[in-house]
Scaffold this motif. Structure first.
Motif, short mmCIF file in Angstrom:
data_model
loop_
_atom_site.label_atom_id
_atom_site.label_comp_id
_atom_site.label_asym_id
_atom_site.label_seq_id
_atom_site.Cartn_x
_atom_site.Cartn_y
_atom_site.Cartn_z
N VAL A 12 0.85 -1.19 0.00
CA VAL A 12 0.00 0.00 0.00
C VAL A 12 0.89 1.24 0.00
N ARG A 13 0.52 2.21 -0.83
CA ARG A 13 1.29 3.44 -0.96
C ARG A 13 2.73 3.13 -1.42
N VAL A 14 2.81 2.36 -2.49
CA VAL A 14 4.11 2.04 -3.07
C VAL A 14 4.73 3.29 -3.69
N PHE A 15 3.91 4.06 -4.39
CA PHE A 15 4.39 5.25 -5.09
C PHE A 15 3.82 6.56 -4.53
N ALA A 16 2.64 6.48 -3.91
CA ALA A 16 1.89 7.69 -3.55
C ALA A 16 2.66 8.64 -2.65
N ASP A 17 3.49 8.11 -1.76
CA ASP A 17 4.23 8.97 -0.84
C ASP A 17 5.51 9.52 -1.45
N LEU A 18 5.87 9.03 -2.63
CA LEU A 18 7.11 9.44 -3.27
C LEU A 18 6.89 10.44 -4.41
N VAL A 19 5.68 10.43 -4.97
CA VAL A 19 5.36 11.32 -6.09
C VAL A 19 5.02 12.71 -5.56
N PRO A 20 5.61 13.77 -6.11
CA PRO A 20 5.28 15.12 -5.65
C PRO A 20 3.78 15.42 -5.76
N GLY A 21 3.21 15.95 -4.69
CA GLY A 21 1.79 16.23 -4.67
C GLY A 21 1.36 17.19 -5.76
N VAL A 22 2.21 18.15 -6.09
CA VAL A 22 1.85 19.13 -7.11
C VAL A 22 1.65 18.45 -8.46
N LEU A 23 2.41 17.40 -8.72
CA LEU A 23 2.25 16.67 -9.98
C LEU A 23 0.89 16.00 -10.05
N VAL A 24 0.51 15.36 -8.96
CA VAL A 24 -0.77 14.65 -8.93
C VAL A 24 -1.93 15.63 -9.03
N ASP A 25 -1.80 16.79 -8.40
CA ASP A 25 -2.89 17.75 -8.35
C ASP A 25 -3.04 18.58 -9.62
N THR A 26 -1.98 18.73 -10.40
CA THR A 26 -2.03 19.65 -11.53
C THR A 26 -2.00 18.98 -12.90
N GLU A 27 -1.37 17.83 -13.01
CA GLU A 27 -1.28 17.16 -14.30
C GLU A 27 -2.60 16.46 -14.63
N PRO A 28 -3.21 16.76 -15.77
CA PRO A 28 -4.47 16.10 -16.15
C PRO A 28 -4.31 14.58 -16.22
N GLY A 29 -5.21 13.87 -15.55
CA GLY A 29 -5.20 12.41 -15.58
C GLY A 29 -4.18 11.76 -14.68
N ALA A 30 -3.34 12.56 -13.99
CA ALA A 30 -2.28 11.98 -13.16
C ALA A 30 -2.84 11.18 -11.99
N MET A 31 -3.90 11.70 -11.36
CA MET A 31 -4.49 11.01 -10.22
C MET A 31 -4.97 9.61 -10.59
N GLU A 32 -5.74 9.53 -11.65
CA GLU A 32 -6.29 8.24 -12.06
C GLU A 32 -5.18 7.29 -12.50
N ALA A 33 -4.18 7.83 -13.20
CA ALA A 33 -3.07 6.98 -13.64
C ALA A 33 -2.28 6.43 -12.46
N LEU A 34 -2.08 7.27 -11.44
CA LEU A 34 -1.34 6.82 -10.27
C LEU A 34 -2.14 5.79 -9.48
N LEU A 35 -3.45 5.99 -9.39
CA LEU A 35 -4.30 5.00 -8.73
C LEU A 35 -4.21 3.65 -9.43
N GLN A 36 -4.23 3.67 -10.74
CA GLN A 36 -4.13 2.43 -11.50
C GLN A 36 -2.77 1.77 -11.30
N LEU A 37 -1.72 2.58 -11.23
CA LEU A 37 -0.39 2.04 -11.00
C LEU A 37 -0.28 1.41 -9.62
N GLU A 38 -0.82 2.08 -8.61
CA GLU A 38 -0.81 1.52 -7.26
C GLU A 38 -1.53 0.17 -7.22
N ALA A 39 -2.68 0.10 -7.88
CA ALA A 39 -3.46 -1.14 -7.89
C ALA A 39 -2.69 -2.26 -8.60
N ALA A 40 -2.01 -1.91 -9.70
CA ALA A 40 -1.27 -2.91 -10.47
C ALA A 40 -0.08 -3.44 -9.69
N ALA A 41 0.58 -2.58 -8.92
CA ALA A 41 1.79 -2.99 -8.20
C ALA A 41 1.48 -3.65 -6.86
#
Length: 264
Positions: free
Chosen positions: A210-239
């Motif tokens: 749990v939280r393999v990547f979420a704590d390492l990715v800069p919050g500003v990237l997740v909040d500002t890049e279009p589609g970043a949130m959903e892509a990161l959620l999918q990556l977390e689920a896959a890993a």
């Protein structure tokens, strides 16, 4: 930790929530039979030890289950009551003051279809006893959802922050602590958590990082890049299910099922 349904907070909770929701649904289907043998979808009795203000308890209650939260903090229990009322599930959520070592002073032994033990073992003197008590609260074939701090995630985070000596200290320390200022008393490897669960008489069904990547990715990237949130959620689920990533996860989730004789 916030409500698992909120998008930003879901980076920290989505993996556990998805696994837990599916497990509860399967438990309902396995136990929800009426007198004719037909499926009758009734709610489960769920215990959330150390459940605080209801981050998981309230969403679980929204699914139609009855949830008892045991927590030592009166303030957290007050917040739980308010959150449950706001969510319209006050009749299905009960908060009682206590802790896991005194669990059966406040709840029934063997009285629950599922027990959540999230973020508790880090703070008890004897984690094995904590797991045994959680399991003793289960009915036969009940579900155990265990969430603990991961050793590898802490080592990686300290190293990436440039605190190399602290990372090495955590790696060598039996409790996985990086120093006197570490706010977490104990961390675990996946092997340590599964060993605790199996020793308590529970069959391990799945282990997730749990939280393999979420704590390492800069919050500003997740909040500002279009589609970043959903892509990161999918990556977390896959890993999450891949053992290679368990070693670097911030938290580790173990899902298990008690033996048929457990909770007697």
């Amino acid at each position: 930790m916030s409500d698992p349904m909120r998008p930003r907070a879901s980076l920290r909770t989505a993996v556990v929530w998805d696994v837990l929701e599916d497990a509860l649904d399967r438990r309902v289907k396995a136990t929800g039979k009426d007198a004719t043998g037909e499926e009758s979808r009734t709610g489960l009795d769920v215990l959330d030890t150390g459940g605080g203000s209801g981050n998981f308890a309230v969403p679980v209650a929204r699914l139609g289950h009855r949830v008892t939260v045991v927590d030592p903090s009166p303030n957290a229990l007050f917040a739980l009551e308010r959150r449950a009322a706001e969510a319209g599930v006050a009749d299905r959520v009960r908060g009682v003051q206590g802790d896991i070592l005194g669990l059966f002073d406040v709840v029934e032994r063997g009285g629950f279809d599922a027990v959540l033990c999230h973020g508790v073992l880090e703070y008890v003197d004897d984690p094995a006893e904590g797991v045994r008590l959680a399991v003793d609260a289960l009915r036969p074939a009940g579900i155990l959802s265990l969430l603990g701090a991961g050793l590898g995630g802490a080592v990686l985070a300290r190293a990436l922050a440039g605190h190399f000596k602290e990372a090495q200290t955590a790696l060598a320390d039996p409790a996985g602590r990086w120093g006197a200022g570490d706010p977490v008393p104990r961390r675990f490897t996946a092997e340590q958590l599964t060993a605790l669960v199996e020793a308590a008489g529970v069959r391990v069904d799945a282990v997730h990082g749990v939280r393999v990547f979420a704590d390492l990715v800069p919050g500003v990237l997740v909040d500002t890049e279009p589609g970043a949130m959903e892509a990161l959620l999918q990556l977390e689920a896959a890993a999450a299910e891949l053992p290679a990533f368990h070693a670097v996860a911030t938290q580790l989730h173990v899902l298990g099922e008690a033996r048929e004789t457990s909770g007697a």
